[in-house]
Design a protein around this motif. Structure first.
Motif, short mmCIF file in Angstrom:
data_model
loop_
_atom_site.label_atom_id
_atom_site.label_comp_id
_atom_site.label_asym_id
_atom_site.label_seq_id
_atom_site.Cartn_x
_atom_site.Cartn_y
_atom_site.Cartn_z
N GLU A 53 0.89 -1.06 -0.02
CA GLU A 53 0.14 0.36 0.24
C GLU A 53 0.73 0.93 -0.03
OE1 GLU A 53 -3.01 2.38 3.18
OE2 GLU A 53 -2.78 -0.06 2.48
N ARG A 98 0.90 4.56 -2.85
CA ARG A 98 0.40 5.13 -2.97
C ARG A 98 2.32 6.45 -3.33
NH1 ARG A 98 -2.26 8.77 1.18
NH2 ARG A 98 -2.99 6.10 1.66
N VAL A 138 -5.90 4.54 -0.27
CA VAL A 138 -5.76 4.04 -1.26
C VAL A 138 -6.01 2.77 -0.63
CG1 VAL A 138 -3.40 2.83 -2.47
CG2 VAL A 138 -3.90 5.21 -1.94
N ALA A 140 -7.38 3.54 -5.67
CA ALA A 140 -7.12 5.22 -5.74
C ALA A 140 -8.45 5.43 -5.64
CB ALA A 140 -6.01 5.35 -6.63
#
Length: 334
Positions: free
Chosen positions: A251, A255, A273, A284
């Motif tokens: 993650e 991001r 996210v 997103a």
């Protein structure tokens, strides 16, 4: 510099303007008038040498509107403010290359910034555009959108507003065009080569810095459509679906890739996210539709996570919520 000229420190003098081939015109024997310190630059407000000329038969007179320092910083024409290499609005170019303007957009420090950039360029240092504009996918996008030949129709006189009202009595002596605008003027003005109609109504600041550029937005949206990122009709959709992520993606890495790929996006606009490691996909989610559209446009040339190209699609509409028992009873009773 003589003491009497102390107030002219930083004012710009030049012998020939920086122009694109379209603005220069097709006439090989062009004649220009030159006026030193004829007006203040439309972006940095410093007085500069103004040039005026007629680019060819049947064309309107053109003039320079920004100084050469500002033109060099952005690599744009001093008259139309389009990129010299691709002939595109600065917003299209900067979005494709991931370049963020560092110049102040307010009146404060504009002149100071221009003088600093001028000193850096004279010292052989590169501008921010030259340092950051290295996106291969972005350059490929610009090549597809660019017009290779000059578009001299952009130099034609504007349509006479009095003629449209039926009030022009100058006839052939009128310097403006006596014709009705085409029905598809809005769509034709969105082409990469002919943004004159809408760009003429924009402020110089917006065109130069690439903010709120309607022509650029149409170009970027059109390109996103060809890449499978057409805007969904449901304006409530503010999410983008990312698939084919690398096996080791997290993650945090997703991001980070999102933030780096859209440098002009306010980080506060990213709602969340969501990374699904098992399916190698992510969502997103943005706080508004405008931010989501900005992301779609930025990712149209290609989006990479941890060095691997991924697939991006718009999210789907949420199904309508089923009414609660109380709401259903009320509906039946009514």
């Amino acid at each position: 510099m003589p003491k009497a000229d102390i107030n002219k420190a930083g004012w710009e003098q030049s012998e020939f303007p920086i122009l694109c081939e379209t603005c220069l015109g097709s006439n090989p024997f062009i004649r220009m008038s030159k006026q030193e310190f004829g007006r203040s630059c439309g972006t940095c407000a410093r007085p500069f040498t103004v040039f005026r000329w007629n680019p060819g038969e049947g064309a309107r007179y053109k003039t320079t509107v920004i100084c050469q320092t500002c033109a060099k910083v952005k690599n744009v024409c001093q008259t139309c403010l389009l990129d010299l290499e691709y002939g595109l609005p600065t917003q299209v170019r900067d979005t494709a290359l991931g370049v963020v303007s560092e110049a102040p957009t307010s009146d404060i420090n504009r002149e100071y910034y221009a003088q600093n950039m001028e000193a850096k360029m004279e010292g052989g240092q590169k501008t921010g555009l030259q340092l950051k504009g290295t996106s291969v996918a972005g350059k490929e996008m610009l090549k597809q959108l660019a017009r290779s030949d000059p578009y001299y129709k952009r130099n034609r006189p504007h349509i006479c507003s009095f003629y449209l009202k039926g009030e022009c009595n100058r006839g052939d002596d009128c310097p403006y065009r006596h014709e009705q605008p085409p029905e598809n003027a809005a769509s034709s003005s969105s082409s990469s080569s002919g943004p004159a109609g809408q760009s003429a109504q924009q402020s110089i600041q917006d065109r130069y810095h690439g903010t709120n550029d309607a022509v650029a937005k149409r170009l970027l949206t059109s390109y996103a459509d060809t890449q499978g990122l057409a805007l969904p009709a449901d304006t409530s959709i503010t999410s983008l679906f990312i698939t084919s992520l690398p096996q080791n993606a997290t993650e945090a890495s997703v991001r980070t890739a999102i933030v780096k790929s859209i440098p002009s996006l306010d980080l506060q606009k990213i709602k969340s996210v969501v990374h699904v490691a098992k399916s190698r996909c992510a969502f997103a989610n943005f706080k508004d539709r405008e931010s989501a559209e900005l992301a779609a446009v930025a990712w149209a040339p290609g989006f990479e996570v941890d060095g691997q190209k991924v697939i991006v699609k718009w999210g789907r509409s949420r199904p309508p919520k089923a009414p609660s028992n109380a709401e259903a009873v009320t509906a039946v009773a009514s």
